[in-house]
Design a protein around this motif. Structure first.
Motif, short mmCIF file in Angstrom:
data_model
loop_
_atom_site.label_atom_id
_atom_site.label_comp_id
_atom_site.label_asym_id
_atom_site.label_seq_id
_atom_site.Cartn_x
_atom_site.Cartn_y
_atom_site.Cartn_z
N ALA A 16 0.83 -1.20 0.00
CA ALA A 16 0.00 0.00 0.00
C ALA A 16 0.87 1.25 0.00
O ALA A 16 2.05 1.23 0.35
N ASP A 17 0.25 2.37 -0.40
CA ASP A 17 0.96 3.65 -0.42
C ASP A 17 1.15 4.21 0.99
O ASP A 17 2.05 5.01 1.21
N HIS A 18 0.28 3.79 1.91
CA HIS A 18 0.42 4.24 3.30
C HIS A 18 -0.16 3.16 4.20
O HIS A 18 -1.19 2.55 3.87
N ARG A 19 0.51 2.90 5.34
CA ARG A 19 0.02 1.93 6.30
C ARG A 19 -0.49 2.66 7.53
O ARG A 19 0.18 3.52 8.10
N ALA A 20 -1.72 2.32 7.92
CA ALA A 20 -2.30 2.86 9.14
C ALA A 20 -2.35 1.75 10.19
O ALA A 20 -2.67 0.60 9.87
N PRO A 21 -2.04 2.04 11.44
CA PRO A 21 -2.04 0.98 12.47
C PRO A 21 -3.41 0.41 12.74
O PRO A 21 -3.53 -0.76 13.10
N THR A 22 -4.46 1.22 12.57
CA THR A 22 -5.84 0.76 12.80
C THR A 22 -6.75 1.38 11.75
O THR A 22 -6.39 2.38 11.12
N PRO A 23 -7.95 0.83 11.55
CA PRO A 23 -8.90 1.46 10.63
C PRO A 23 -9.25 2.89 11.03
O PRO A 23 -9.45 3.76 10.17
N THR A 24 -9.35 3.16 12.34
CA THR A 24 -9.63 4.53 12.77
C THR A 24 -8.50 5.47 12.37
O THR A 24 -8.73 6.60 11.91
N ALA A 25 -7.26 5.01 12.53
CA ALA A 25 -6.12 5.83 12.12
C ALA A 25 -6.12 6.04 10.60
O ALA A 25 -5.66 7.08 10.12
N ALA A 26 -6.61 5.07 9.85
CA ALA A 26 -6.70 5.24 8.39
C ALA A 26 -7.66 6.37 8.04
O ALA A 26 -7.40 7.18 7.14
N ALA A 27 -8.80 6.44 8.74
CA ALA A 27 -9.74 7.54 8.50
C ALA A 27 -9.11 8.88 8.88
O ALA A 27 -9.32 9.89 8.20
N GLU A 28 -8.34 8.89 9.96
CA GLU A 28 -7.69 10.14 10.36
C GLU A 28 -6.64 10.56 9.33
O GLU A 28 -6.45 11.77 9.10
N ARG A 29 -5.97 9.58 8.74
CA ARG A 29 -4.97 9.93 7.73
C ARG A 29 -5.61 10.33 6.41
O ARG A 29 -5.03 11.09 5.64
N ALA A 30 -6.81 9.86 6.16
CA ALA A 30 -7.45 10.12 4.87
C ALA A 30 -7.87 11.57 4.72
O ALA A 30 -7.74 12.16 3.63
N VAL A 31 -8.41 12.19 5.78
CA VAL A 31 -8.93 13.55 5.68
C VAL A 31 -8.39 14.38 6.83
O VAL A 31 -8.11 13.86 7.91
N PRO A 32 -8.25 15.68 6.63
CA PRO A 32 -7.86 16.55 7.73
C PRO A 32 -9.06 16.90 8.61
O PRO A 32 -10.21 16.54 8.30
N VAL A 33 -8.82 17.61 9.70
CA VAL A 33 -9.90 18.05 10.58
C VAL A 33 -10.47 19.35 10.02
O VAL A 33 -9.73 20.33 9.81
N ARG A 34 -11.77 19.35 9.76
CA ARG A 34 -12.39 20.52 9.16
C ARG A 34 -12.29 21.74 10.07
O ARG A 34 -12.05 22.86 9.61
N ALA A 35 -12.46 21.52 11.38
CA ALA A 35 -12.37 22.65 12.31
C ALA A 35 -10.96 23.25 12.28
O ALA A 35 -10.79 24.48 12.32
N GLU A 36 -9.95 22.38 12.20
CA GLU A 36 -8.59 22.89 12.13
C GLU A 36 -8.35 23.64 10.83
O GLU A 36 -7.65 24.67 10.81
N LEU A 37 -8.90 23.13 9.74
CA LEU A 37 -8.77 23.86 8.47
C LEU A 37 -9.45 25.21 8.54
O LEU A 37 -8.92 26.22 8.05
N ALA A 38 -10.66 25.24 9.12
CA ALA A 38 -11.37 26.51 9.24
C ALA A 38 -10.58 27.49 10.11
O ALA A 38 -10.47 28.69 9.79
N ALA A 39 -10.02 26.96 11.23
CA ALA A 39 -9.21 27.83 12.08
C ALA A 39 -7.96 28.31 11.34
O ALA A 39 -7.56 29.47 11.46
#
Length: 490
Positions: free
Chosen positions: A270-293
């Motif tokens: 794979a192009d990127h390995r995530a330790p867990t499925p939840t970590a994969a979701a975190e790596r897939a997209v940024p935090v919208r609130a942080e982007l807005a800030a």
């Protein structure tokens, strides 16, 4: 039958039946069949543990190999009807447990085992197979960093390959909704068992087969996910079929198989390995609130950057304005100079009036009646001397008359029609063109002769004479040489 029956004394050239001998000779085929029945009856089902050697798959689909241990070797064959049920790819050096029946192969007088089922002999054998497969695929470059693609910063559509009923998909969707809600397409597959590898590889290739702008949206990112488990449970993601599908994917892939301590070959491809499925979701997209800030902070910095030059300019302007003199101070020298100029102008006007008055007085003193009468007398005398006399005008007129007469005489001498009065004639050809030679006259055929009193058509040879040209109007007579002019003085 005792051994004495085969002594040399009793031997003969031809085989003969002896008294009391009830054993007929067997053919090789009969003996092979008898041995086959005995072996298959005795060893109808066995389980052998050994190391694979000489593994090869024939074009017919049959699998041939040998099972060996430290001292012995037995050939084995797995027919094509049983080979597809293998849960792993047999390779040389892998320790397995083969279940089947022992039989003989009459063509070579050998015995062999017909394998119905083959399993790895414990977790150690499974890990050994894993290392062999990893080394082979790594040698092909499937795990090279140069093949890995960067993940998109903000994917519009995310494709997830996992079981639709497990906790994995719920964790991924929940984390995506918390961070940055995105469009998610789930390709349902089984993540364990014999059919898992085919379904997972088909899902990855299916997502890549979607055309951009087609009926279904093409994902910008893929997540291949599964929960934790034993090495047997995660084995589908170690299969070469799945690894190659992930490595060949044009869409960036995040592998999230098992827990943080679990590692599969899919993680390396794979192009990127995530330790867990939840970590994969975190790596897939940024935090919208942080982007807005972050955007708000950038906007504020932009406003500060835009207003900073204005503030600095205002500060510099105020500092410079404090150094500038007051307007009254600036105008005082100019006002003083204006007052001085006004005073000089007033005095100059007074002086000029005085000078003019004095000149006027002097002129008035000179303008006396006697002085004026004297000047009038002098002007009258000059006028009397300048009066014109008839003799002066007549002399000038005579000179002009002489010049005019000379010009008329010269004009008459240059008149081309003057020789006609002396008997000469002008010859005209077609179009009133002058004929200047005999050859031109013969070429014209017909000519027109002009005399002092008119024109006559003539022909040269047999050619008819040309039509006479229209007569030109007579010229006006020249004015008299010495016209009479009226006397200016009567």
């Amino acid at each position: 039958m005792s051994a004495s029956q085969f002594d040399d004394d009793n031997s003969s050239l031809l085989a003969e039946s002896r008294p009391g001998d009830n054993s007929e000779p067997l053919s090789v085929t009969d003996l092979s069949r008898s041995l086959k029945r005995v072996v298959e009856d005795r060893f109808g089902f066995v389980r052998l543990r050994g190391e694979l050697s000489g593994v090869k798959r024939a074009a017919s689909g049959h699998l041939y190999c040998s099972l060996k241990d430290e001292k012995s070797v037995i050939d084995g064959v797995m027919w094509k009807s049983a080979a597809p049920r293998l849960a792993f790819r047999p390779e040389d050096g892998v320790e397995v447990i083969a279940s089947g029946k022992v039989t003989t192969y009459a063509g070579r007088s050998k015995y062999q085992i017909v394998i119905e089922r083959m399993e790895l002999a414990g977790e150690g054998a499974l890990l050994a197979l894993l290392e062999k497969t990893k080394a082979r695929l790594e040698a092909e470059g499937l795990f090279a960093d140069a093949r890995k693609k960067p993940l998109p910063f903000l994917p519009r559509t995310i494709g997830v390959v996992t079981s639709p009923t497990g906790a994995v998909i719920r964790d991924i969707l929940h984390r995506l909704s918390d961070r940055f809600p995105s469009h998610v397409i789930v390709w349902p597959v089984v993540v364990q068992g014999e059919t898992a590898k085919a379904q997972v590889s088909a899902a990855v290739r299916g997502f890549n087969a979607l055309e951009p702008g087609g009926a279904g949206p093409r994902p910008d990112l893929l997540i291949v996910a599964r929960g934790g488990g034993s090495i047997e449970d995660l084995w589908a993601f170690n299969e070469e079929q799945v690894v190659r599908a992930i490595a060949e994917s044009d869409i960036p892939v995040i592998s999230a198989v098992g827990h943080e301590t679990d590692t599969t070959l899919a993680d390396f491809a794979a192009d990127h390995r995530a330790p867990t499925p939840t970590a994969a979701a975190e790596r897939a997209v940024p935090v919208r609130a942080e982007l807005a800030a972050g955007l708000a902070d950038l906007g504020a910095r932009q406003m500060r950057c835009a207003s900073r030059p204005v503030s600095l300019g205002r500060e510099r302007l105020e500092a410079l304005s404090q150094r500038l003199p007051k307007p009254d101070t600036l105008l005082q020298p100019a006002a003083q100079a204006l007052d001085e100029a006004t005073e000089r102008h007033r005095r100059a006007l007074l002086d000029r009036v005085g000078i003019g008055r004095a000149a006027l007085d002097q002129a008035a003193a000179r303008l006396t009646p006697s002085t004026l009468n004297w000047r009038v007398s002098q002007a009258r005398e000059r006028l009397d001397h300048a009066r014109l006399t008839p003799a002066m005008l007549t002399a000038r007129l005579d000179r002009a008359t002489e010049r005019l007469g000379a010009g008329v005489t010269m004009l008459r001498s240059l008149d081309p029609k003057a020789p006609l009065k002396r008997g000469y004639a002008l010859v005209y050809g077609p179009g009133d063109a002058l004929v200047r030679s005999a050859d031109a006259a013969r070429a014209a055929g017909g000519v027109t002769l002009e005399f002092s009193d008119g024109r006559v058509a003539a022909s040269i040879g047999d050619a008819p004479p040309p039509a006479p040209a229209p007569r030109k109007p007579a010229r006006k007579s020249a004015p008299p040489a010495n016209p009479k002019q009226d006397d200016l003085f009567g």
